[in-house]
Design an enzyme around this catalytic site. Structure first.
Site, mmCIF file in Angstrom:
data_model
loop_
_atom_site.group_PDB
_atom_site.id
_atom_site.type_symbol
_atom_site.label_atom_id
_atom_site.label_comp_id
_atom_site.label_asym_id
_atom_site.label_seq_id
_atom_site.Cartn_x
_atom_site.Cartn_y
_atom_site.Cartn_z
ATOM 1 N N LYS A 122 0.877 -1.408 0.157
ATOM 2 C CA LYS A 122 -0.098 0.063 0.110
ATOM 3 C C LYS A 122 1.224 0.645 0.237
ATOM 4 O O LYS A 122 2.206 1.544 0.445
ATOM 5 C CB LYS A 122 -0.737 0.190 1.112
ATOM 6 C CG LYS A 122 -1.910 0.865 1.195
ATOM 7 C CD LYS A 122 -3.493 0.392 0.674
ATOM 8 C CE LYS A 122 -4.120 0.928 0.584
ATOM 9 N NZ LYS A 122 -5.923 0.372 0.286
ATOM 10 N N ASP A 162 -7.047 4.397 -3.860
ATOM 11 C CA ASP A 162 -7.600 3.840 -3.278
ATOM 12 C C ASP A 162 -8.405 5.788 -3.202
ATOM 13 O O ASP A 162 -8.419 6.191 -3.468
ATOM 14 C CB ASP A 162 -6.507 4.030 -1.557
ATOM 15 C CG ASP A 162 -7.127 3.260 -0.658
ATOM 16 O OD1 ASP A 162 -7.984 2.100 -0.569
ATOM 17 O OD2 ASP A 162 -7.515 4.115 0.470
HETATM 18 P P1 NDP Z 1 -13.157 8.071 -2.646
HETATM 19 O O1 NDP Z 1 -11.956 8.745 -2.105
HETATM 20 O O2 NDP Z 1 -13.755 7.222 -3.589
HETATM 21 O O3 NDP Z 1 -14.360 8.298 -1.585
HETATM 22 C C1 NDP Z 1 -13.864 7.669 -0.009
HETATM 23 C C2 NDP Z 1 -15.153 8.910 0.678
HETATM 24 O O4 NDP Z 1 -14.739 8.484 2.335
HETATM 25 C C3 NDP Z 1 -15.443 9.852 0.324
HETATM 26 O O5 NDP Z 1 -16.635 10.411 0.419
HETATM 27 C C4 NDP Z 1 -14.865 10.651 1.596
HETATM 28 O O6 NDP Z 1 -15.387 12.520 2.243
HETATM 29 C C5 NDP Z 1 -14.760 9.054 2.709
HETATM 30 N N1 NDP Z 1 -13.874 9.980 3.942
HETATM 31 C C6 NDP Z 1 -12.546 9.698 3.637
HETATM 32 N N2 NDP Z 1 -11.785 10.400 4.924
HETATM 33 C C7 NDP Z 1 -12.641 10.079 5.317
HETATM 34 C C8 NDP Z 1 -12.525 10.742 7.317
HETATM 35 N N3 NDP Z 1 -11.677 10.742 7.689
HETATM 36 N N4 NDP Z 1 -13.844 10.857 7.642
HETATM 37 C C9 NDP Z 1 -15.401 10.553 6.588
HETATM 38 N N5 NDP Z 1 -15.413 10.564 6.031
HETATM 39 C C10 NDP Z 1 -14.000 10.556 5.218
HETATM 40 O O7 NDP Z 1 -12.259 6.641 -1.358
HETATM 41 P P2 NDP Z 1 -12.298 5.322 -1.681
HETATM 42 O O8 NDP Z 1 -13.906 5.509 -2.108
HETATM 43 O O9 NDP Z 1 -12.265 4.259 -2.928
HETATM 44 O O10 NDP Z 1 -12.578 4.471 -0.622
HETATM 45 C C11 NDP Z 1 -13.371 4.809 0.549
HETATM 46 C C12 NDP Z 1 -12.647 3.191 1.374
HETATM 47 O O11 NDP Z 1 -12.764 2.203 0.618
HETATM 48 C C13 NDP Z 1 -11.430 3.178 1.616
HETATM 49 O O12 NDP Z 1 -11.616 2.873 3.562
HETATM 50 C C14 NDP Z 1 -10.588 2.094 0.900
HETATM 51 O O13 NDP Z 1 -9.278 1.751 1.798
HETATM 52 C C15 NDP Z 1 -11.720 1.781 1.146
HETATM 53 N N6 NDP Z 1 -11.532 0.431 -0.659
HETATM 54 C C16 NDP Z 1 -11.256 1.022 -1.528
HETATM 55 C C17 NDP Z 1 -10.741 0.339 -2.715
HETATM 56 C C18 NDP Z 1 -10.843 0.731 -4.200
HETATM 57 O O14 NDP Z 1 -11.063 0.079 -4.827
HETATM 58 N N7 NDP Z 1 -10.847 1.765 -4.669
HETATM 59 C C19 NDP Z 1 -10.920 -1.172 -2.943
HETATM 60 C C20 NDP Z 1 -11.413 -1.657 -0.712
HETATM 61 C C21 NDP Z 1 -11.378 -0.801 -0.206
HETATM 62 P P3 NDP Z 1 -14.481 13.140 1.470
HETATM 63 O O15 NDP Z 1 -15.024 13.678 -0.011
HETATM 64 O O16 NDP Z 1 -15.492 14.212 2.307
HETATM 65 O O17 NDP Z 1 -14.020 13.333 1.752
HETATM 66 O O1 2IT Z 2 -8.010 -1.717 -0.325
HETATM 67 C C1 2IT Z 2 -7.994 -2.337 -1.430
HETATM 68 O O2 2IT Z 2 -8.539 -3.190 -1.539
HETATM 69 C C2 2IT Z 2 -8.028 -1.050 -2.877
HETATM 70 N N1 2IT Z 2 -7.621 -0.161 -2.518
HETATM 71 C C3 2IT Z 2 -8.072 -1.740 -3.703
HETATM 72 C C4 2IT Z 2 -6.515 -1.690 -4.372
HETATM 73 C C5 2IT Z 2 -6.098 -2.307 -5.958
HETATM 74 O O3 2IT Z 2 -4.826 -2.976 -5.810
HETATM 75 O O4 2IT Z 2 -6.968 -2.452 -7.049
#
Ligand code: NDP
Ligand code: 2IT
Length: 449
Positions: A122, A162
Site C-alpha cells: 500500500k 484508494d
Molecule cells: P474515495 O476517495 O472515492 O471516497 C472516499 C469517501 O469517504 C468520500 O466520501 C470521503 O468524504 C469519505 N471519507 C474519507 N475519509 C474520511 C474521513 N476521515 N471521515 C469521514 N469520511 C471520510 O475513496 P474510495 O471509495 O475508493 O474508498 C473508500 C474506502 O474503501 C476506503 O476505506 C478504502 O480504503 C476502501 N477500499 C477502496 C477500494 C477501491 O477499489 N477504491 C478497494 C477496497 C477498499 P470526503 O469527500 O469528504 O473526503
Molecule cells: O484496499 C484495496 O483493496 C484497494 N484500494 C484496491 C487495491 C488494488 O490494487 O486494486
C-alpha cells in the site's frame, strides 16, 4: 501472542492503526499456531508483521500561484510470498506510516483470499487533493511518480487507487511512469478503459461488497429484495455499493462525506445516484448540496461533540460502511443493532473498531470484515493485470461473472475455515485464518528470505 504485540508496539509506538490490524489477526489465528508447531518455530508472526520494505520519500511540487509545497510519499511493500506487491495509493491529509502499514497488512490477507497471485502493499501521501486544480493534481502526481517509478514494475509492485486516487490520478501517474521508464506496461491498475483498463474495475469494490452480502443472506434464505440499507461515504466504493443494492431490489437510505450525511426516507434511486456521481466525480462538490436538489432528504452536519455518528442510528436491515477506518465505534454498533441491522458488509478497510466488532459478532449479526467483503476491487485489479499480460480485454459480462465467482469463493473459504476451527459462521475468524494460512505456507516453502 502478548509477546508479538509488545514487540510490534515497542518498535513503532505511535502506529495505532497498525497495532489494531495486527492485534485482530494475531488473536484470531492463535488456534492455527497452536495446531502447527512449525509456524512457531519459524517465527511466522514476527516475519509477517514486519514489512519486506518501506519506502518514504519527499514529494516537492508547485501550486498554481508558484508556491512550493513538500509532501511525504510512502510505499510499504509488505509481503511478496504470493506474487508481486499489490495494493492502492491513498492521498489524504491523515496519511502517515502507521495508516499505510495497517492498509498494507490487511492487503496481504485480502489478496491471499482472492484466489489470484498477488502479494500485498500500500502507498500514498499526506497530500490533500480537495480544492486543488487539475493542473496542481497533475504536478503532484508527476512529482510523486518521479520517485515511486524506480521501486515499482508490472512484476514487482503494482499500485492502484484508494481514497483520493481515482481515474484522474491513475492517468497522471501512469503518464509519468511511462515517460520515465520508456515502457507501456500494466504497472498500475484502475486505468481508463481505452488505454489498458478493465471493464468493471471502477464498479468492482462496491459490487463485490454487495455480492458478498448477498451470499451471507443466502445462508439465511434471504435476499436483498426490499432490504433497507445504510451506506456511508459517497466516493467510488459507496457509489457502486449503492448501485448494486438498487439492482438487487434493496433501498439505500443514507450516503455521506466527511462533512455530514444525507438521510433520504424515499431512498436513493438511480436518478439520485447519477446526481451524486456528477456532484462527487465531476464537480467535486459536497454531499450537502444533495438536499438543494432533493428537498425531501435531510442533511445532518458532523457534530464533533457527539461520541457516535447519527447515520448509524437509523432503522435499517443492513449497513455498508464505505468511507474510512474506525467510522463505527462501540456506541454506533449498539445503535445499529437497536435499529434492526442484521448484516454488515465492510466496503471500507477496517471501518469498525475492535469493540464494535465484538458487539456485532456477539449479537449474531452477519458481519463481513473488509479484507473479505471489499476484496472484489483488488480481485478485478488482478484480472486487469491478467488482461494486460495477454494484451486482450474481456467483455463486461465476463469480468462481472469472474468477480461474482471470486466473491462466492471467498465467502465459501471463510465459512470453511471458520467451521474447521469450530467457530461456526464467523467471517472474521474465517477470513483471517484462511488468508493467513495461505500466505504463511508460501513463506515457509520459500525459505527464510
Ligand atoms: P474515495 O476517495 O472515492 O471516497 C472516499 C469517501 O469517504 C468520500 O466520501 C470521503 O468524504 C469519505 N471519507 C474519507 N475519509 C474520511 C474521513 N476521515 N471521515 C469521514 N469520511 C471520510 O475513496 P474510495 O471509495 O475508493 O474508498 C473508500 C474506502 O474503501 C476506503 O476505506 C478504502 O480504503 C476502501 N477500499 C477502496 C477500494 C477501491 O477499489 N477504491 C478497494 C477496497 C477498499 P470526503 O469527500 O469528504 O473526503
Ligand atoms: O484496499 C484495496 O483493496 C484497494 N484500494 C484496491 C487495491 C488494488 O490494487 O486494486
Amino acid at each position: 501472542m502478548e509477546q508479538i504485540m509488545s514487540l510490534v508496539k515497542e518498535r513503532d509506538p505511535e502506529q495505532r492503526e497498525f497495532h489494531q490490524a495486527v492485534q485482530e489477526v494475531v488473536e484470531t489465528v492463535k488456534p492455527v499456531l497452536d495446531r502447527n508447531m512449525e509456524y512457531r518455530q519459524q517465527a511466522v508472526l514476527k516475519r509477517i508483521t514486519e514489512p519486506e520494505r518501506v519506502i518514504m520519500f519527499r514529494v516537492p511540487w508547485m501550486d498554481d500561484d508558484g508556491q512550493v509545497h513538500v509532501n511525504r510519499g510512502f510505499r510499504v511493500e509488505m509481503n511478496s510470498a504470493l506474487g508481486p506487491y499489490k495494493g492502492g495509493l491513498r492521498f489524504h491529509p491523515s496519511v502517515n506510516l502507521g495508516i499505510i502499514k495497517f492498509l498494507a497488512f490487511e492487503q496481504v490477507f485480502k489478496n491471499s483470499l482472492t484466489t489470484l497471485s498477488m502479494g500485498g502493499g500500500k502507498g500514498g501521501s499526506d497530500f490533500n487533493p480537495k480544492g486543488k486544480s487539475d493542473a496542481e493534481v497533475m504536478r503532484f502526481c508527476q512529482a510523486f511518480m518521479a520517485e515511486l517509478y524506480r521501486h515499482i514494475g508490472p512484476n514487482t509492485d503494482v499500485p492502484a487507487g484508494d481514497i483520493g486516487v481515482g481515474a484522474r490520478e491513475i492517468g497522471y501517474l501512469f503518464g509519468m511512469y511511462k515517460k520515465l521508464s520508456n515502457e507501456f506496461t500494466g504497472v498500475l491498475t484502475g486505468k481508463s478503459l481505452n488505454w489498458g483498463g478493465s471493464l468493471i474495475r471502477p464498479e468492482a469494490t462496491g459490487y463485490g461488497t454487495v455480492y458478498f452480502a448477498a451470499e451471507m443472506l443466502t445462508t439465511r434464505n434471504e435476499n436483498f429484495e426490499n432490504k433497507t440499507c445504510l451506506v456511508s461515504g459517497s466516493g467510488n466504493v459507496a457509489q457502486f455499493t449503492t448501485e448494486k443494492i438498487l439492482e438487487l431490489g434493496g433501498k439505500v437510505l443514507t450516503i455521506s462525506d466527511s462533512s455530514g450525511y444525507i438521510y433520504d426516507e424515499q431512498g436513493i434511486d438511480r436518478e439520485k445516484l447519477e446526481y451524486i456521481q456528477q456532484l462527487k466525480n465531476v464537480r467535486r462538490g459536497r454531499i450537502q448540496e444533495f438536499v438543494e436538489k432533493y428537498p425531501g432528504a435531510v442533511y445532518t452536519a458532523v457534530d464533533p461533540a457527539l461520541d457516535y455518528n447519527p447515520l448509524w442510528a437509523h432503522k435499517a436491515d443492513c449497513a455498508m460502511p464505505c468511507a474510512t477506518q474506525n467510522e463505527i465505534n462501540k456506541k454506533d454498533s449498539s445503535n445499529l443493532i437497536q435499529g434492526g441491522v442484521t448484516l454488515i458488509s465492510e466496503g471500507a478497510n477496517m471501518p469498525c473498531t475492535p469493540e464494535a466488532v465484538d458487539i456485532l459478532i456477539d449479537q449474531g449479526v452477519l458481519y463481513a470484515p473488509g479484507k473479505a467483503a471489499n476484496a472484489g476491487g483488488v480481485a478485478v485489479s488482478g484480472l486487469e493485470m491478467a488482461q494486460n499480460s495477454m494484451r486482450l480485454s474481456w467483455p463486461r459480462e465476463e469480468v462481472d461473472n469472474r468477480l461474482k465467482q471470486i466473491m462466492k469463493s471467498i465467502h465459501r473459504t471463510c465459512l470453511d475455515a471458520s467451521s474447521e476451527y469450530g467457530m461456526g459462521q464467523n467471517y472474521l475468524v474465517g477470513a483471517n485464518i484462511a488468508g493467513f494460512t495461505k500466505v504463511v505456507n508460501a513463506m515457509l516453502d520459500q525459505g527464510l528470505v
